[in-house]
Design a protein around this motif. Structure first.
Motif, PDB file in Angstrom:
ATOM      1  N   UNK A 173       0.866  -1.185   0.000  1.00 44.68           N
ATOM      2  CA  UNK A 173       0.000   0.000   0.000  1.00 44.68           C
ATOM      3  C   UNK A 173       0.900   1.232   0.000  1.00 44.68           C
ATOM      4  N   UNK A 174       0.986   1.898  -1.148  1.00 41.71           N
ATOM      5  CA  UNK A 174       1.868   3.060  -1.276  1.00 41.71           C
ATOM      6  C   UNK A 174       1.288   4.251  -0.514  1.00 41.71           C
ATOM      7  N   UNK A 175       2.185   5.035   0.070  1.00 38.65           N
ATOM      8  CA  UNK A 175       1.790   6.194   0.860  1.00 38.65           C
ATOM      9  C   UNK A 175       2.093   7.515   0.159  1.00 38.65           C
ATOM     10  N   UNK A 176       2.451   7.448  -1.129  1.00 40.94           N
ATOM     11  CA  UNK A 176       2.565   8.663  -1.925  1.00 40.94           C
ATOM     12  C   UNK A 176       3.863   9.424  -1.785  1.00 40.94           C
ATOM     13  N   UNK A 177       4.909   8.800  -1.228  1.00 41.04           N
ATOM     14  CA  UNK A 177       6.194   9.472  -1.076  1.00 41.04           C
ATOM     15  C   UNK A 177       7.340   8.513  -1.367  1.00 41.04           C
ATOM     16  N   UNK A 178       8.476   9.104  -1.750  1.00 48.18           N
ATOM     17  CA  UNK A 178       9.734   8.371  -1.885  1.00 48.18           C
ATOM     18  C   UNK A 178      10.807   9.086  -1.077  1.00 48.18           C
ATOM     19  N   UNK A 179      11.708   8.304  -0.486  1.00 49.06           N
ATOM     20  CA  UNK A 179      12.811   8.861   0.283  1.00 49.06           C
ATOM     21  C   UNK A 179      14.131   8.304  -0.196  1.00 49.06           C
ATOM     22  N   UNK A 180      15.159   9.158  -0.156  1.00 45.68           N
ATOM     23  CA  UNK A 180      16.547   8.746  -0.377  1.00 45.68           C
ATOM     24  C   UNK A 180      17.336   9.081   0.878  1.00 45.68           C
ATOM     25  N   UNK A 181      18.245   8.188   1.260  1.00 40.84           N
ATOM     26  CA  UNK A 181      19.050   8.373   2.468  1.00 40.84           C
ATOM     27  C   UNK A 181      20.501   8.058   2.138  1.00 40.84           C
ATOM     28  N   UNK A 182      21.417   8.916   2.581  1.00 43.18           N
ATOM     29  CA  UNK A 182      22.834   8.676   2.324  1.00 43.18           C
ATOM     30  C   UNK A 182      23.679   9.412   3.352  1.00 43.18           C
ATOM     31  N   UNK A 183      24.904   8.950   3.582  1.00 46.55           N
ATOM     32  CA  UNK A 183      25.835   9.656   4.464  1.00 46.55           C
ATOM     33  C   UNK A 183      26.753  10.571   3.661  1.00 46.55           C
ATOM     34  N   UNK A 184      27.256  11.592   4.317  1.00 48.91           N
ATOM     35  CA  UNK A 184      28.253  12.464   3.713  1.00 48.91           C
ATOM     36  C   UNK A 184      29.010  13.174   4.842  1.00 48.91           C
ATOM     37  N   UNK A 185      30.059  13.881   4.482  1.00 45.53           N
ATOM     38  CA  UNK A 185      30.811  14.635   5.490  1.00 45.53           C
ATOM     39  C   UNK A 185      29.943  15.767   6.046  1.00 45.53           C
ATOM     40  N   UNK A 186      30.224  16.162   7.269  1.00 47.23           N
ATOM     41  CA  UNK A 186      29.441  17.214   7.922  1.00 47.23           C
ATOM     42  C   UNK A 186      29.909  18.598   7.453  1.00 47.23           C
ATOM     43  N   UNK A 187      29.661  18.865   6.190  1.00 51.15           N
ATOM     44  CA  UNK A 187      30.097  20.155   5.629  1.00 51.15           C
ATOM     45  C   UNK A 187      29.206  21.303   6.090  1.00 51.15           C
ATOM     46  N   UNK A 188      28.080  20.987   6.733  1.00 48.36           N
ATOM     47  CA  UNK A 188      27.223  22.040   7.269  1.00 48.36           C
ATOM     48  C   UNK A 188      27.656  22.484   8.661  1.00 48.36           C
ATOM     49  N   UNK A 189      28.562  21.742   9.275  1.00 54.54           N
ATOM     50  CA  UNK A 189      29.034  22.103  10.612  1.00 54.54           C
ATOM     51  C   UNK A 189      27.971  21.987  11.692  1.00 54.54           C
ATOM     52  N   UNK A 190      27.019  21.092  11.508  1.00 55.35           N
ATOM     53  CA  UNK A 190      25.967  20.916  12.510  1.00 55.35           C
ATOM     54  C   UNK A 190      26.524  20.215  13.749  1.00 55.35           C
ATOM     55  N   UNK A 191      26.040  20.639  14.905  1.00 55.44           N
ATOM     56  CA  UNK A 191      26.469  20.040  16.170  1.00 55.44           C
ATOM     57  C   UNK A 191      25.238  19.565  16.936  1.00 55.44           C
ATOM     58  N   UNK A 192      24.981  18.267  16.851  1.00 57.49           N
ATOM     59  CA  UNK A 192      23.847  17.648  17.559  1.00 57.49           C
ATOM     60  C   UNK A 192      22.545  18.398  17.280  1.00 57.49           C
ATOM     61  N   UNK A 193      22.369  18.791  16.041  1.00 61.29           N
ATOM     62  CA  UNK A 193      21.216  19.614  15.674  1.00 61.29           C
ATOM     63  C   UNK A 193      20.711  19.204  14.296  1.00 61.29           C
TER      64      UNK A 193
END
Length: 362
Positions: A173-193
């Protein structure tokens, strides 16, 4: 000695393997990937599923590797903050809860350290034939073996389910969305956020893991069911759907293009009238996928594996399968409903609280 084949080395398969091995079963786990799966998103363990971790003897280890988010922001295409919270995040709920959020690959790695379990990587099941005293299983890379029981713990696109119950389209039963997930380096500089973005029918989130050295990124878009696509086609489609979205999305798309570890799939649920046939039974996403939109897929896998192992310790497989389904169905239905309660975001705290504890482990 009773012997069982589990198809799938994910959360459901790894949990069931540990419990059955502890009870003296001879356990073989077959997994089509060359080794334990890496990557994936942060996943939640809530309510009674936390008790399952403790009964596995892994509660302390799992809690030690939980994510430690301080909060989240939601931004628009220009990077302007629309919402900010230090009390909850969309992915894990209230930050003051006893529930925990972990990386899927950490959970699978810890579960995979079970003793007295045979893991066969890089192979899969091609045929299942029930015989008088077992199930004859044929494998992609040749040969066959006979097992007392076979468990399909092989996810949304379960091979075991297809071979025994029929084609996927009969149950998905499709819910009308698709998702992609991947890792990368933390070039955004996020800290536990966490930072979430939304733009028309697209959206996503970036959040830091591994002591803020890495990002896990989720990108999504609304769509009717799509045909099967290769990974390059999947990446091109996401880039097309998110083209023109502002904030840091162009950089995230560049990172996606270079990502070696990459997941893409529909947000969908599985609904079957029964989860067993003869000596074959389904557990976790293979039998009752709730989709990542529910936030409860991991908890369903943990609890389902525990209940199945518990019932197999009490009775023969026919009675055990019936009791497993009788206990799990109300729990599954409440948790699947979380994915559709609020099309614009997560289900209410009240609904999650009710669903996550809606079963007794006994």
């Amino acid at each position: 000695m009773r012997n069982v084949l589990i198809s799938g080395a994910g959360v459901a398969g790894g949990t069931l393997a540990r419990f059955l091995a502890r009870e003296g079963w001879s356990v073989t786990v077959v997994e089509r990937t060359p080794g334990p799966r890496t990557g994936g998103q942060a996943i939640d363990v809530r309510g009674v599923a936390l008790d399952v971790l403790d009964r596995l003897g892994l509660g302390d280890r799992m809690r030690a590797v939980r994510t430690r988010m301080r909060g989240m922001s939601v931004v628009d295409g220009d990077g302007h903050e629309l919402l900010r919270s230090e009390e909850h995040t969309f992915s894990s709920g209230r930050l003051d809860s006893d529930d925990i959020e972990l990386l899927r690959d950490d959970v699978v790695s810890i579960l995979g350290e079970a003793t007295d379990v045979e893991y066969v990587f890089g192979d899969s099941i091609t045929a299942l034939t029930e015989e008088a005293h077992g199930v004859r299983v044929e494998f992609e890379h040749g040969g066959f073996r006979t097992f007392d029981l076979v468990v399909g713990a092989d996810g949304l696109h379960s091979v075991v389910r297809r071979l025994v119950f029929g084609p996927e389209e009969d149950f998905i039963r499709h819910l009308g969305q698709y998702l992609a997930i991947f890792p990368t380096a933390n070039f955004l500089g996020l800290e536990d956020w966490q930072v979430w973005f939304r733009h028309e029918h697209t959206g996503g989130v970036a959040y830091p893991v591994r002591d803020n050295t890495e990002l896990r990124v989720t990108l999504g878009f609304g769509s009717d069911p799509l045909p099967r696509l290769t990974v390059p086609e999947q990446k091109r489609l996401i880039a097309e759907r998110l083209a023109g979205v502002g904030w840091e999305v162009p950089k995230l798309l560049e990172a996606m293009a270079e990502a070696d570890v990459f997941y893409f799939d529909a947000m969908a649920q599985i609904h079957l009238d029964r989860w067993s046939a003869g000596r074959v039974v389904l557990v976790g996403d293979a039998g009752y996928c709730a989709s990542p939109l529910s936030g409860q897929g991991t908890s369903l896998a943990l609890v389902g594996a525990y209940v199945l192992a518990q019932e197999l310790g009490r009775a023969g497989y026919e009675e055990a399968f019936a009791a497993y389904e009788r206990r799990m169905r109300p729990f599954v239905e409440l948790n699947q409903a979380l994915a559709t309660e609020n099309p614009e975001g997560p289900a209410s705290d009240e609904s999650v609280e009710r669903a996550k504890n809606a079963i007794s482990l006994g």
